[in-house]
Design a protein around this motif. Structure first.
Motif, short mmCIF file in Angstrom:
data_model
loop_
_atom_site.label_atom_id
_atom_site.label_comp_id
_atom_site.label_asym_id
_atom_site.label_seq_id
_atom_site.Cartn_x
_atom_site.Cartn_y
_atom_site.Cartn_z
N ARG A 75 77.63 -57.97 93.73
CA ARG A 75 77.87 -59.33 94.21
C ARG A 75 77.65 -59.42 95.73
O ARG A 75 77.24 -60.45 96.25
CB ARG A 75 79.29 -59.80 93.89
N GLY A 76 77.94 -58.31 96.39
CA GLY A 76 77.81 -58.29 97.83
C GLY A 76 76.38 -58.46 98.33
O GLY A 76 76.18 -58.85 99.49
N LEU A 77 75.39 -58.19 97.48
CA LEU A 77 74.01 -58.41 97.91
C LEU A 77 73.76 -59.89 98.22
O LEU A 77 72.90 -60.23 99.02
CB LEU A 77 73.03 -57.93 96.84
N ALA A 78 74.53 -60.77 97.60
CA ALA A 78 74.43 -62.20 97.87
C ALA A 78 75.56 -62.71 98.76
O ALA A 78 75.36 -63.60 99.58
CB ALA A 78 74.42 -62.99 96.56
N LEU A 79 76.77 -62.12 98.61
CA LEU A 79 77.98 -62.71 99.18
C LEU A 79 78.50 -62.02 100.43
O LEU A 79 79.48 -62.48 101.02
CB LEU A 79 79.10 -62.69 98.14
N TRP A 80 77.88 -60.94 100.85
CA TRP A 80 78.44 -60.13 101.94
C TRP A 80 78.53 -60.91 103.24
O TRP A 80 77.64 -61.68 103.61
CB TRP A 80 77.54 -58.91 102.16
N LEU A 81 79.64 -60.70 103.95
CA LEU A 81 79.80 -61.13 105.34
C LEU A 81 80.07 -59.88 106.16
O LEU A 81 81.12 -59.23 106.00
CB LEU A 81 80.95 -62.12 105.47
N SER A 82 79.16 -59.53 107.03
CA SER A 82 79.32 -58.31 107.83
C SER A 82 80.41 -58.52 108.89
O SER A 82 80.71 -59.65 109.28
CB SER A 82 78.01 -57.96 108.51
N PRO A 83 81.01 -57.45 109.38
CA PRO A 83 82.00 -57.59 110.45
C PRO A 83 81.45 -58.32 111.67
O PRO A 83 82.13 -59.20 112.23
CB PRO A 83 82.36 -56.14 110.78
N ASP A 84 80.22 -58.00 112.08
CA ASP A 84 79.66 -58.66 113.27
C ASP A 84 79.39 -60.14 113.01
O ASP A 84 79.64 -60.99 113.87
CB ASP A 84 78.38 -57.97 113.72
N ASP A 85 78.88 -60.46 111.81
CA ASP A 85 78.64 -61.87 111.50
C ASP A 85 79.96 -62.62 111.32
O ASP A 85 80.04 -63.81 111.63
CB ASP A 85 77.78 -62.01 110.24
N GLY A 86 80.99 -61.93 110.85
CA GLY A 86 82.30 -62.57 110.77
C GLY A 86 82.79 -63.01 112.13
O GLY A 86 83.33 -64.10 112.30
N VAL A 87 82.57 -62.16 113.14
CA VAL A 87 82.93 -62.53 114.51
C VAL A 87 82.07 -63.71 114.97
O VAL A 87 82.57 -64.67 115.58
CB VAL A 87 82.77 -61.33 115.45
N ARG A 88 80.77 -63.65 114.70
CA ARG A 88 79.88 -64.75 115.09
C ARG A 88 80.34 -66.07 114.46
O ARG A 88 80.32 -67.13 115.09
CB ARG A 88 78.45 -64.45 114.68
N LEU A 89 80.74 -66.01 113.20
CA LEU A 89 81.18 -67.21 112.50
C LEU A 89 82.43 -67.79 113.12
O LEU A 89 82.51 -69.00 113.40
CB LEU A 89 81.42 -66.87 111.02
N VAL A 90 83.42 -66.97 113.36
CA VAL A 90 84.67 -67.46 113.94
C VAL A 90 84.44 -67.99 115.35
O VAL A 90 84.97 -69.04 115.73
CB VAL A 90 85.74 -66.37 113.91
N GLU A 91 83.65 -67.27 116.14
CA GLU A 91 83.37 -67.74 117.50
C GLU A 91 82.68 -69.10 117.48
O GLU A 91 82.99 -69.98 118.30
CB GLU A 91 82.52 -66.72 118.25
#
Length: 276
Positions: free
Chosen positions: A182-198
């Motif tokens: 499922r992660g091949l479609a749904l993954w949120l990387s740690p760095d992108d998670g920071v980008r999203l919140v910022e």
């Protein structure tokens, strides 16, 4: 000096977020029922404050919100559980937080919703571009998912009634690496998670928004348009893990396998109210 409150500050996601959100001109205030583990010293003198207590305690929330500029709400029950647990931890706790933020004059909140708020949505609901919009109506797969729909609607209430800026993140799989196919479609990387919140913290006057929390995955079938409208431009791609995952689990069928074609995957099949 900017001060951001992170609820659930001792959790795994908060730990990933704390590492990427450290700034010389920023204080991260961490609220949790247990002390968070200290971060490794990055040489920059990470500035963190800790408040121990529950989201359901208004006195704790008043202290936690004092002098705060924005809130990232990660706290609450993170798995399926019995109805009293999800009502107390997720629904009531989120209401208490929003009300305390309003009283404290804190107008920017980022709420960690979940893909399970829309768990029974499937690929058949995709738009003209073939991707699933982030702001589809809630279609929860569990009591936990139901509590996230309630969180979103409470956020909309406070945005509409009080003019607060509330962004809800329907998070996919926020892990250092995808935990399965499922992660091949749904993954949120740690760095992108920071980008999203910022992006959610800095975009001017977003009002109320719902955004998918995923990376720029080659096999994604959820839209990035709503996030891009806020300035979120992910760069990571779960495809770098594809060979390893396919060798372990077999070739995925994102057209027919219900675990891979429904937003909530296997959560659509688990018994309601059973913690696991």
């Amino acid at each position: 000096m900017e001060r951001i409150l992170i609820t659930g500050g001792a959790g795994k996601v908060a730990t990933l977020l704390r590492t990427g959100m450290r700034r010389p001109d920023r204080v991260l205030r961490l609220l949790d029922i247990r002390p968070p583990a200290p971060l490794p010293d990055d040489g920059g003198g990470a500035r963190e404050e800790v408040v121990i207590g529950s989201l359901t305690d208004p006195h704790v929330l008043a202290d936690a919100l004092r002098g705060v500029d924005a809130v990232v709400h990660l706290g609450g029950q993170s798995r399926e559980s019995d109805v009293r647990d999800v009502l107390e931890s997720n629904m009531f706790g989120t209401y208490q937080l929003l009300e305390a933020a309003r009283a404290a004059g804190v107008n920017r909140l980022v709420l960690a919703s979940s893909n399970h708020a829309a768990g029974f949505q499937d690929r058949g609901q995709t738009g003209a571009d073939g991707l699933l919009p982030a702001d589809l109506p809630g279609r929860p797969d569990t009591l936990y998912g139901w509590s996230k729909v309630a969180m979103e609607s409470c956020g909309q209430l406070y945005a509409d009634r009080f003019g607060m800026d509330v962004v809800c993140l329907r998070i996919g799989l926020w892990f250092p690496k995808p935990p399965g196919l499922r992660g091949l479609a749904l993954w949120l990387s740690p760095d992108d998670g920071v980008r999203l919140v910022e992006a959610c913290l800095t975009v001017p006057s977003p009002g109320f928004r719902i955004v998918w929390g995923i990376s720029r995955n080659t096999r994604r079938w959820w839209s990035l348009a709503e996030g891009e409208a806020l300035g979120y431009h992910p760069v990571d791609d779960a495809e770098v893990f594809a060979q390893e995952l396919i060798a372990q689990h077999g070739e995925p069928d994102f057209d027919k396998d219900p675990v891979l074609t429904r937003v909530g995957g296997q959560w659509c099949e688990i018994p309601l109210g059973v913690a696991y």
